[in-house]
Design an enzyme around this catalytic site. Structure first.
Site, short mmCIF file in Angstrom:
data_model
loop_
_atom_site.label_atom_id
_atom_site.label_comp_id
_atom_site.label_asym_id
_atom_site.label_seq_id
_atom_site.Cartn_x
_atom_site.Cartn_y
_atom_site.Cartn_z
N SER A 13 0.86 -1.19 0.00
CA SER A 13 0.00 0.00 0.00
C SER A 13 0.90 1.23 0.00
CB SER A 13 -0.87 0.03 1.25
OG SER A 13 -1.34 1.35 1.48
N ASP B 77 -4.73 3.20 -2.24
CA ASP B 77 -5.84 3.47 -1.32
C ASP B 77 -6.48 4.80 -1.70
OD1 ASP B 77 -3.83 1.95 1.06
OD2 ASP B 77 -5.86 1.28 0.63
N PHE C 50 -7.03 5.03 7.41
CA PHE C 50 -5.70 5.43 7.87
C PHE C 50 -4.74 4.25 7.86
CE2 PHE C 50 -7.17 9.51 9.30
CZ PHE C 50 -8.49 9.28 9.68
N GLY C 51 -3.45 4.53 7.67
CA GLY C 51 -2.44 3.50 7.83
C GLY C 51 -1.97 3.47 9.28
N GLY C 52 -1.14 2.47 9.59
CA GLY C 52 -0.52 2.41 10.91
C GLY C 52 -1.44 2.03 12.05
N ASP D 181 -6.06 -6.58 4.65
CA ASP D 181 -5.50 -5.24 4.56
C ASP D 181 -5.68 -4.51 5.89
OD1 ASP D 181 -6.27 -2.35 2.39
OD2 ASP D 181 -4.86 -2.61 4.05
N GLY D 182 -4.50 -4.18 6.48
CA GLY D 182 -4.56 -3.35 7.68
C GLY D 182 -3.83 -3.99 8.83
N GLY D 183 -2.74 -3.34 9.25
CA GLY D 183 -1.98 -3.84 10.40
C GLY D 183 -1.19 -5.10 10.11
N SER E 277 2.58 0.48 6.33
CA SER E 277 3.60 1.01 7.26
C SER E 277 4.69 -0.02 7.55
CB SER E 277 2.95 1.49 8.55
OG SER E 277 1.95 0.62 8.97
C1 DX5 Z 1 -6.83 1.60 5.47
C2 DX5 Z 1 -5.77 1.30 4.46
C3 DX5 Z 1 -4.57 0.69 5.15
C4 DX5 Z 1 -3.36 0.58 4.28
C5 DX5 Z 1 -2.30 -0.27 4.94
O1 DX5 Z 1 -7.90 2.24 4.87
O2 DX5 Z 1 -6.29 0.41 3.47
O3 DX5 Z 1 -4.93 -0.57 5.64
O4 DX5 Z 1 -3.71 0.04 3.10
O5 DX5 Z 1 -1.98 0.33 6.14
P1 DX5 Z 1 -1.02 -0.37 7.23
O6 DX5 Z 1 -0.31 -1.52 6.57
O7 DX5 Z 1 -0.08 0.73 7.63
O8 DX5 Z 1 -1.95 -0.81 8.31
#
Ligand code: DX5
Length: 220
Positions: free
Chosen positions: A9, A36, A144-146, A176-178, A199
């Site tokens: 991402s 994203d 959001f990321g992170g 996707d996410g974390g 991240s």
């Molecule tokens: C949320 C995004 C995030 C991103 C990845 O809307 O879709 O999940 O892609 O973020 P990380 O890997 O930093 O959680």
């Protein structure tokens, strides 16, 4: 289950050199790039549109996927296909006519994906199996990321794996996410074959290559 793929991402990338960031991520060994796309309505954040993706298309041949976190995805589907995204992922929460939207994505020549927020169910899946190429299980709340990985989503990933297996169709399951070295193996074991990381790749102290190698190691 197919060998896991790492999807980068670029949400947290350096936007002043986005093409270079894409190049670096591909050189580091990621399999796909996820964009994203956020409109500030469906999710609080505002990111990039189709023109930005189109500007980066020529930097690499790896597949681009557009994760449309937008209130009205039907209005922009063709823009992101024309920008060079081979997979278009819409949120089930934004598509009152999901069957038609997925068919439209296919008509445009792209693979059709659906993303599901943490509190949303998979009850729609049996009714769109023939229109679906890609199922994205969100392991954070989008925007959001992170953020921290929501482990409770592993049950949903396993449920999705069972639905896909029983259907006999080649539908890819993505999370996707974390996603990090601490969470990737469990997500994979639950049934995910594509793992989106932002991240974990972009903030690794030893750089993107080391970050990819760390993830590949835990997924081996
Ligand atoms: C949320 C995004 C995030 C991103 C990845 O809307 O879709 O999940 O892609 O973020 P990380 O890997 O930093 O959680």
């Amino acid at each position: 289950m197919p060998h896991p793929q790492i999807v980068a991402s670029v949400l947290g990338a350096d936007y002043s050199r986005l093409g270079g960031e894409v190049l670096d991520l591909v050189a580091a060994g990621v399999d796909r790039i996820q964009w994203d796309v956020m409109d500030g309505h469906f999710v609080p954040n505002l990111t990039f549109g189709a023109d930005v993706i189109a500007a980066c298309r020529s930097y690499t041949e790896v597949p681009f996927e557009a994760h449309l976190m937008v209130a009205d995805p039907d209005a922009v589907l063709s823009d992101f296909v024309e920008a060079g995204c081979e997979t278009i992922i819409v949120h089930v929460e934004t598509c009152p006519h999901l069957h038609r939207t997925l068919s439209r994505i296919r008509e445009l020549g792209a693979r059709a994906g659906v993303a599901v927020n943490p509190a949303s169910s998979l009850e729609f899946v049996p009714y769109v199996l023939e229109q679906l190429d890609h199922l994205l299980i969100m392991t954070v709340n989008p925007g959001f990321g992170g953020q921290d990985y929501i482990g409770a989503m592993e049950a949903k990933v396993s449920q999705a794996r069972g639905l896909v297996r029983d259907s006999g169709r080649a539908i890819r399951i993505e999370v996707d996410g974390g996603i990090s070295v601490d969470t990737a193996a469990a997500a994979r074991t639950s049934g995910a074959e594509l793992l989106v990381a932002g991240s974990a790749l972009l903030t690794h102290p030893a750089g993107k290559r080391a970050a990819v190698e760390d993830l590949q190691r835990v997924l081996a």
